[in-house]
Design a protein around this motif. Structure first.
Motif, mmCIF file in Angstrom:
data_model
loop_
_atom_site.group_PDB
_atom_site.id
_atom_site.type_symbol
_atom_site.label_atom_id
_atom_site.label_comp_id
_atom_site.label_asym_id
_atom_site.label_seq_id
_atom_site.Cartn_x
_atom_site.Cartn_y
_atom_site.Cartn_z
ATOM 1 N N LEU A 143 -3.296 31.231 -82.120
ATOM 2 C CA LEU A 143 -2.736 30.995 -80.793
ATOM 3 C C LEU A 143 -1.215 30.923 -80.849
ATOM 4 O O LEU A 143 -0.513 31.500 -80.001
ATOM 5 C CB LEU A 143 -3.308 29.698 -80.211
ATOM 6 C CG LEU A 143 -2.705 29.245 -78.869
ATOM 7 C CD1 LEU A 143 -3.029 30.257 -77.783
ATOM 8 C CD2 LEU A 143 -3.213 27.848 -78.497
ATOM 9 N N MET A 144 -0.685 30.231 -81.843
ATOM 10 C CA MET A 144 0.768 30.150 -81.996
ATOM 11 C C MET A 144 1.372 31.534 -82.188
ATOM 12 O O MET A 144 2.430 31.849 -81.625
ATOM 13 C CB MET A 144 1.115 29.255 -83.189
ATOM 14 C CG MET A 144 0.787 27.787 -83.022
ATOM 15 S SD MET A 144 1.277 26.864 -84.501
ATOM 16 C CE MET A 144 0.558 25.268 -84.141
ATOM 17 N N ALA A 145 0.697 32.368 -82.974
ATOM 18 C CA ALA A 145 1.200 33.711 -83.224
ATOM 19 C C ALA A 145 1.208 34.549 -81.945
ATOM 20 O O ALA A 145 2.074 35.415 -81.768
ATOM 21 C CB ALA A 145 0.354 34.396 -84.300
ATOM 22 N N ARG A 146 0.249 34.271 -81.031
ATOM 23 C CA ARG A 146 0.251 34.985 -79.760
ATOM 24 C C ARG A 146 1.340 34.478 -78.821
ATOM 25 O O ARG A 146 1.916 35.244 -78.048
ATOM 26 C CB ARG A 146 -1.117 34.849 -79.075
ATOM 27 C CG ARG A 146 -2.228 35.634 -79.753
ATOM 28 C CD ARG A 146 -3.437 35.774 -78.841
ATOM 29 N NE ARG A 146 -4.038 34.482 -78.520
ATOM 30 C CZ ARG A 146 -4.991 33.908 -79.257
ATOM 31 N NH1 ARG A 146 -5.402 34.499 -80.380
ATOM 32 N NH2 ARG A 146 -5.514 32.765 -78.896
ATOM 33 N N ASN A 147 1.621 33.189 -78.890
ATOM 34 C CA ASN A 147 2.570 32.587 -77.953
ATOM 35 C C ASN A 147 4.026 32.716 -78.377
ATOM 36 O O ASN A 147 4.924 32.724 -77.526
ATOM 37 C CB ASN A 147 2.247 31.101 -77.758
ATOM 38 C CG ASN A 147 0.964 30.886 -76.975
ATOM 39 O OD1 ASN A 147 0.479 31.800 -76.314
ATOM 40 N ND2 ASN A 147 0.424 29.683 -77.051
#
Length: 380
Positions: free
Chosen positions: A187-191
């Protein structure tokens, strides 16, 4: 005359009050009790334990720091340090994430016994393994197993603050099923556009469509993941063999080790999984005694051992040299693992925060940073 109506405060009103009013910070010198609020399964053998203070308080710390817990196990209090896995940006709660170690008395007690509503005492937060103290334009986070926790605290902090830091997060695990916080990292990598993840697994049998790296982390693999490796500041945490392998890789790559930082002691792993390594890691060379230095008698009441310790040497170091196995981890006066009762005598103790003032007032000392100033008796 009628009685005034009793006003009942709803759970929603209590919640609103807690999140909207300014709260004092948690101070273990005033109230060191933490209340377990939730237990979460991260993998089949890793759990996160979430705590709050008894009264609404905010936890203030640097991401990457640790706390020391007093754990009532087997009729005695055992001190263990755990890195905080939560982020200070969510200060109402604090959490630790613990891997169950086969045969380990502490991790198994936590997994089997600690439930919501139970209370533990704690000291901290402490430690200097944090990006806050080492700002850099680019980071490389390298973690192995449960060593992911301090790096996760740092990553969560940047994510919560919407700070698009250039971070490459590489995590090594036994299998895809053993990757801790995998969904959240993705999720962090997407955000965050400049936050990227890479997973390295020794076996991938549990996930046929695995597209990550297989085997163990190697320098060619690391250069593929982070082609600009020489430009990055590296933070590493994991089992001792993993960190040794990382240091060897970076040395081979000609990396500037002034930009390398590692969690220098893994309390739980040393104390539970590798007791012999724990003993060896705490052996510190004893400096040659000065000609005028006095030597004192140190008696360990429970074991009956008696050793000699000069005024310039810590009691723990002298005990190790004499072949004694005493519990310890950091040897820096930080973690509290070597905390002991001083039955008689006096010492010069210069600690780093791993002991409460009221414990000092009650005669407790940290053996790793206590040098005798007289003959002493220790309740060990």
């Amino acid at each position: 005359m009628t009685d005034a109506p009793v006003l009942e405060i709803s759970a929603e009103d209590a919640l609103a009050s807690q999140v909207t009013r300014e709260l004092p910070g948690w101070d273990p010198e005033i109230d060191d009790v933490l209340v377990c609020r939730q237990v979460r399964d991260e993998t089949h053998d890793v759990r996160t334990f979430v705590f709050s203070a008894r009264e609404p308080r905010l936890f203030r710390y640097k991401p990457g720091q640790f706390i020391t817990l007093d754990l009532p196990i087997g009729g005695q209090v055992i001190n263990r340090c755990y890195t905080i896995s939560s982020a200070p940006t969510r200060g109402h709660l604090i959490s630790i994430t613990v891997k169950r170690v086969p045969g380990g008395p502490v991790s198994n007690w936590l997994h089997d016994t600690l439930k919501p509503g139970m209370e533990l005492r704690a000291v901290g937060p402490l430690g200097d393994f944090t990006t806050i103290d080492h700002p850099a334009p680019k980071y490389l986070f390298l973690s192995g197993g449960s060593g992911i926790t301090p790096l996760m605290s740092m990553a969560r902090t940047y994510h919560d603050l919407a700070q698009d830091r250039d971070i490459v997060f590489v995590h090594s695990a036994r299998s895809p099923a053993d990757i801790i916080f995998r969904t959240e990292l993705d999720l962090m990598a997407r955000n965050l556009p400049r936050f990227s993840t890479a997973y390295v697994c020794e076996t991938t049998d549990t996930e046929r469509a695995w597209s990550g790296f297989r085997g163990r982390l190697t320098l060619p693999m690391l250069r593929l993941i982070a082609p600009d490796l020489p430009e990055r500041t590296v933070f590493t945490c994991g089992p001792a063999p993993y960190m040794a392998a990382v240091r060897a890789m970076l040395a081979e790559a000609g990396f500037d080790m002034r930009r390398y930082h590692e969690e220098s002691f893994d309390f739980a792993a040393l104390a539970e999984a590798q007791p012999d390594a724990a003993a060896a890691s705490t052996v510190v060379p004893v400096p040659p005694p000065e000609a005028v230095a006095r030597t004192f008698r140190v008696e360990f009441a429970k074991s009956g051992r008696v050793i000699e310790c000069d005024a310039g040497t810590s009691i723990l170091t002298a005990a190790r040299v004499a072949g004694m196995r005493l519990p310890s981890s950091c040897t820096k006066g930080l973690c509290g693992t070597c905390k002991s009762k001083l039955v008689a005598g006096t010492v010069d103790m210069k600690h780093g925060g791993g002991i409460r003032q009221r414990e000092i007032d009650a005669g407790q000392v940290l053996l790793c940073c206590s040098k005798p100033t007289s003959d002493v008796v220790v309740d060990r």
